[in-house]
Design a protein around this motif. Structure first.
Motif, PDB file in Angstrom:
ATOM      1  N   LEU A 267      -2.757  11.834   1.741  1.00 54.60           N
ATOM      2  CA  LEU A 267      -3.572  12.958   1.300  1.00 54.60           C
ATOM      3  C   LEU A 267      -4.918  12.815   1.096  1.00 54.60           C
ATOM      4  O   LEU A 267      -5.154  11.438   0.463  1.00 54.60           O
ATOM      5  N   PRO A 268      -5.959  13.642   1.186  1.00 54.28           N
ATOM      6  CA  PRO A 268      -7.190  13.287   0.813  1.00 54.28           C
ATOM      7  C   PRO A 268      -7.354  13.278  -0.695  1.00 54.28           C
ATOM      8  O   PRO A 268      -6.749  13.848  -1.392  1.00 54.28           O
ATOM      9  N   GLU A 269      -8.202  12.163  -0.932  1.00 54.15           N
ATOM     10  CA  GLU A 269      -8.369  11.903  -2.406  1.00 54.15           C
ATOM     11  C   GLU A 269      -7.327  11.459  -3.258  1.00 54.15           C
ATOM     12  O   GLU A 269      -7.532  10.860  -4.371  1.00 54.15           O
ATOM     13  N   LEU A 270      -5.848  11.564  -2.708  1.00 54.03           N
ATOM     14  CA  LEU A 270      -5.044  11.245  -3.876  1.00 54.03           C
ATOM     15  C   LEU A 270      -4.302   9.739  -3.378  1.00 54.03           C
ATOM     16  O   LEU A 270      -4.149   9.737  -2.229  1.00 54.03           O
ATOM     17  N   VAL A 271      -4.199   9.186  -4.448  1.00 52.47           N
ATOM     18  CA  VAL A 271      -3.665   7.856  -4.237  1.00 52.47           C
ATOM     19  C   VAL A 271      -2.291   7.606  -5.200  1.00 52.47           C
ATOM     20  O   VAL A 271      -2.261   7.749  -6.173  1.00 52.47           O
ATOM     21  N   VAL A 272      -1.315   7.107  -4.187  1.00 54.88           N
ATOM     22  CA  VAL A 272      -0.001   6.927  -4.563  1.00 54.88           C
ATOM     23  C   VAL A 272       0.028   5.605  -5.499  1.00 54.88           C
ATOM     24  O   VAL A 272      -0.744   4.713  -5.045  1.00 54.88           O
ATOM     25  N   PRO A 273       1.058   5.231  -6.144  1.00 54.71           N
ATOM     26  CA  PRO A 273       1.279   3.862  -6.835  1.00 54.71           C
ATOM     27  C   PRO A 273       1.266   2.715  -5.756  1.00 54.71           C
ATOM     28  O   PRO A 273       1.966   3.075  -4.898  1.00 54.71           O
ATOM     29  N   HIS A 274       0.888   1.686  -6.226  1.00 52.96           N
ATOM     30  CA  HIS A 274       0.873   0.455  -5.327  1.00 52.96           C
ATOM     31  C   HIS A 274       1.946  -0.511  -5.831  1.00 52.96           C
ATOM     32  O   HIS A 274       1.771  -0.882  -6.976  1.00 52.96           O
ATOM     33  N   VAL A 275       2.779  -0.976  -5.035  1.00 57.16           N
ATOM     34  CA  VAL A 275       3.949  -1.976  -5.462  1.00 57.16           C
ATOM     35  C   VAL A 275       3.255  -3.321  -5.038  1.00 57.16           C
ATOM     36  O   VAL A 275       3.229  -3.402  -3.841  1.00 57.16           O
ATOM     37  N   ILE A 276       3.230  -4.329  -6.031  1.00 54.78           N
ATOM     38  CA  ILE A 276       2.999  -5.645  -5.572  1.00 54.78           C
ATOM     39  C   ILE A 276       4.150  -6.215  -4.948  1.00 54.78           C
ATOM     40  O   ILE A 276       5.384  -5.914  -5.073  1.00 54.78           O
ATOM     41  N   GLU A 277       3.870  -7.341  -4.051  1.00 54.53           N
ATOM     42  CA  GLU A 277       4.724  -7.833  -3.463  1.00 54.53           C
ATOM     43  C   GLU A 277       5.816  -8.681  -4.353  1.00 54.53           C
ATOM     44  O   GLU A 277       5.171  -9.270  -5.388  1.00 54.53           O
ATOM     45  N   GLY A 278       6.938  -8.705  -4.092  1.00 53.85           N
ATOM     46  CA  GLY A 278       8.174  -9.452  -4.895  1.00 53.85           C
ATOM     47  C   GLY A 278       8.391  -8.825  -6.007  1.00 53.85           C
ATOM     48  O   GLY A 278       9.012  -9.392  -6.834  1.00 53.85           O
ATOM     49  N   VAL A 279       8.237  -7.502  -6.106  1.00 49.30           N
ATOM     50  CA  VAL A 279       8.714  -6.840  -7.263  1.00 49.30           C
ATOM     51  C   VAL A 279       9.811  -5.692  -7.334  1.00 49.30           C
ATOM     52  O   VAL A 279       9.596  -5.150  -6.180  1.00 49.30           O
ATOM     53  N   VAL A 280      10.689  -5.465  -8.100  1.00 47.90           N
ATOM     54  CA  VAL A 280      11.410  -4.018  -7.957  1.00 47.90           C
ATOM     55  C   VAL A 280      10.996  -3.266  -9.032  1.00 47.90           C
ATOM     56  O   VAL A 280      11.197  -3.785 -10.254  1.00 47.90           O
ATOM     57  N   PRO A 281      10.155  -2.184  -9.007  1.00 46.41           N
ATOM     58  CA  PRO A 281       9.873  -1.505 -10.258  1.00 46.41           C
ATOM     59  C   PRO A 281      10.899  -0.387 -10.946  1.00 46.41           C
ATOM     60  O   PRO A 281      11.697  -0.266 -10.085  1.00 46.41           O
ATOM     61  N   ALA A 282      10.677  -0.333 -12.174  1.00 46.87           N
ATOM     62  CA  ALA A 282      11.684   0.648 -12.785  1.00 46.87           C
ATOM     63  C   ALA A 282      11.499   2.068 -12.741  1.00 46.87           C
ATOM     64  O   ALA A 282      12.262   2.757 -13.042  1.00 46.87           O
ATOM     65  N   TRP A 283      10.393   2.394 -12.116  1.00 46.08           N
ATOM     66  CA  TRP A 283       9.645   3.624 -11.878  1.00 46.08           C
ATOM     67  C   TRP A 283       9.798   4.575 -13.151  1.00 46.08           C
ATOM     68  O   TRP A 283      10.487   5.746 -12.872  1.00 46.08           O
ATOM     69  N   HIS A 284       9.540   4.058 -14.164  1.00 46.21           N
ATOM     70  CA  HIS A 284       9.702   4.876 -15.334  1.00 46.21           C
ATOM     71  C   HIS A 284       8.782   6.222 -15.239  1.00 46.21           C
ATOM     72  O   HIS A 284       9.032   7.195 -15.800  1.00 46.21           O
ATOM     73  N   LEU A 285       7.676   5.918 -14.736  1.00 43.22           N
ATOM     74  CA  LEU A 285       6.545   7.038 -14.471  1.00 43.22           C
ATOM     75  C   LEU A 285       6.256   6.787 -12.832  1.00 43.22           C
ATOM     76  O   LEU A 285       6.226   5.726 -12.193  1.00 43.22           O
ATOM     77  N   TYR A 286       6.105   8.105 -12.219  1.00 38.09           N
ATOM     78  CA  TYR A 286       5.332   8.122 -11.218  1.00 38.09           C
ATOM     79  C   TYR A 286       3.928   8.676 -11.163  1.00 38.09           C
ATOM     80  O   TYR A 286       3.727   9.891 -11.362  1.00 38.09           O
TER      81      TYR A 286
END
Ligand SMILES: *Cc1c(COP(=O)(O)O)cnc(C)c1O
Length: 368
Positions: A267-286
């Motif tokens: 999407l123009p202008e909008l940046v989604v979360p970047h997940v670094i290599e080798g991790v599993v996030p808990a996705w407390h927030l998006y």
């Protein structure tokens, strides 16, 4: 509201019978502070975190304060903290008389940038506090290497990261001590305040058990100047039930995150979360980032979609920290995040149809 930001009432009412049964069990036990429930929860939570010890305390802030205290952080010491975090991380440092020294995040991850640690280090630096913000594990290996090289202690703030993994291992045993919050809205939340510290250091765990209970190991013998900061039996009993649902809840959060990631990519202008290599996030927030954040929030509110801002004012710009003299512009990356980040609805029982509805509402904000 068509899609609330987080429906805590529904999350807890789903477990109504089990929570009531646990409440009755505690009621009938006659033991309300530091009994079997706390002991069982500590063992189960340590197991879950793949770590040697868990010590229940009254809340997440206390978990961080007691950790710093037990690890010998003293008045006048400096502690490296993220400039982009909830203020509790900084407050813990101040409560042991030390000085929080901000380290800017990397723009991609929103977490403490390990490449900026060296520039913030002085003769007085004693500790580093990585925060796994929004449930995204901070890049711990370079932070732990830096701390090792300079003899610093590492206290992780994992208040948003229950169940997350870094390089295969659960968050909870990488640093010297890891602070947890069980505030109701966290991935593992009680029906009130609660917290814990996890560690692989048995001596540290023993020291923390003493500090949380008036500096006492046996009744009426007070060895050090302690606190009253105990997780109570009722919260522990309720948290044991919630803990059994944590992985399922995190899996649902990950599904929603994956859906948002797909629907909102490019999407123009909008940046989604970047997940670094080798991790599993808990996705407390998006959390998405865009310059027209406030317009998007208003648009979504008009469509019945709840959003929040984490956080509107970074710690260095709060009145509580004017004495540090960190003016506007002193932490430009954190300030930019405060102006541009928006947290979308996500939760353990939110359904994918609602996530699609949110995505469509965002796409039509951009006339797509
Ligand atoms: C919630 C939170 C805390 C504090 O936890 P409490 O239990 O509310 O004291 C600390 N750090 C972060 C990043 C948090 O999100």
């Amino acid at each position: 509201m068509h899609v609330p930001f987080l429906d805590l009432q529904a999350i807890n009412l789903q477990l109504e019978q089990e929570l009531l049964d646990a409440t009755r069990r505690v009621l009938g036990s006659g033991r309300y502070i530091l009994g079997q429930e706390v002991e069982d929860f500590e063992r189960e939570f340590a197991e879950y975190c793949e770590v040697g010890h868990a010590v229940g305390v009254a809340n997440g802030l206390d978990a961080l304060i007691l950790s710093l205290k037990a690890l010998g952080v003293c008045p006048g010491d400096e502690v490296l903290v993220p400039s982009n975090t909830y203020i509790a991380t900084w407050l813990a440092v101040s409560h042991v008389g030390a000085v929080p020294v901000p380290v800017e995040p990397s723009l991609a991850t929103c977490n403490m940038d390990p490449d900026r640690l060296e520039a913030a280090r002085t003769q007085r630096t004693r500790a580093v506090m990585p925060v796994h913000l929004y449930g995204q594990p901070a890049d711990l290996n370079p932070i732990l290497d830096f701390a090792n090289t300079h003899g610093l202690v590492v206290v992780e703030d994992a208040a948003q990261a229950h169940g997350a993994r870094y390089k295969g291992r659960r968050i909870g045993g990488h640093g010297h001590a890891v602070g947890w919050s069980f505030y109701p809205g966290k991935n593992l939340g009680g029906l009130g305040d609660g917290g814990a510290i996890t560690t692989n250091d048995a001596d540290l765990a023993k020291e923390l058990r003493t500090l949380r209970n008036y500096g006492s190991q046996s009744k009426y013998h007070n060895e050090v100047i302690g606190w009253n900061s105990r997780l109570d039996e009722l919260q522990a009993a309720l948290l044991r039930i919630k803990l059994r649902r944590l992985d399922a809840g995190n899996t649902q959060r990950a599904r929603i995150a994956a859906l948002y990631g797909k629907e909102l990519a490019n999407l123009p202008e909008l940046v989604v979360p970047h997940v670094i290599e080798g991790v599993v996030p808990a996705w407390h927030l998006y959390t998405v980032r865009l310059p027209r954040r406030d317009d998007l929030a208003r648009h979504l509110a008009g469509q019945g979609v709840g959003t929040m801002i984490h956080y509107p004012t970074p710690p260095h710009r709060q009145a509580a920290y004017t004495s540090l003299g960190l003016g506007q512009g002193s932490q430009p990356i954190a300030e930019n995040m405060a102006a541009q980040l928006l947290s979308l609805p996500i939760g353990p029982i939110m359904n994918l149809d609602d996530a699609i509805l949110v995505s469509h509402s965002i796409r039509n904000f951009f006339d797509l």
